[in-house]
Design a protein around this motif. Sequence first.
Motif, PDB file in Angstrom:
ATOM      1  N   LYS A 170       3.324  10.210  -0.812  1.00 41.02           N
ATOM      2  CA  LYS A 170       3.086   8.818  -1.178  1.00 41.02           C
ATOM      3  C   LYS A 170       4.254   8.377  -2.044  1.00 41.02           C
TER       4      LYS A 170
ATOM      5  N   ASN B  52       6.733   4.804  -3.502  1.00 39.93           N
ATOM      6  CA  ASN B  52       6.838   3.377  -3.749  1.00 39.93           C
ATOM      7  C   ASN B  52       7.265   2.682  -2.459  1.00 39.93           C
ATOM      8  N   GLU B  53       6.805   1.440  -2.251  1.00 38.77           N
ATOM      9  CA  GLU B  53       7.120   0.710  -1.016  1.00 38.77           C
ATOM     10  C   GLU B  53       8.615   0.504  -0.812  1.00 38.77           C
ATOM     11  N   LYS B  54       9.374   0.559  -1.879  1.00 42.11           N
ATOM     12  CA  LYS B  54      10.812   0.334  -1.792  1.00 42.11           C
ATOM     13  C   LYS B  54      11.547   1.527  -1.158  1.00 42.11           C
TER      14      LYS B  54
ATOM     15  N   GLN C  79      12.319   1.308   2.582  1.00 43.63           N
ATOM     16  CA  GLN C  79      13.372   0.314   2.795  1.00 43.63           C
ATOM     17  C   GLN C  79      14.738   0.915   2.477  1.00 43.63           C
TER      18      GLN C  79
END
Length: 76
Positions: free
Chosen positions: A7, A9-11, A14
């Motif tokens: 899991k 961070n959403e970054k 990217q």
Amino acid sequence: MKTLIMKVNEKIPQELDLIKEYEGLGNRTATFNFLIKYYLLTKQNFLDNSIEVLNKLLDKTDLGDLPSAEEQLKEI
């Protein structure tokens, strides 16, 4: 081959995609492998280079001419 699930961070995905595109890698797994290998190679080379430089400096240093630690601290 082992599967690794994390899991993050959403970054992070990217940023992995940016590295993947910049380096021309096939997918995120290849990008992750690239980053691990890059890290290990640069850290190992950095350590080896540092040791080599310090050894060269030590060879050039005349330890008999060095003032004592107490004398060196007086200048601070």
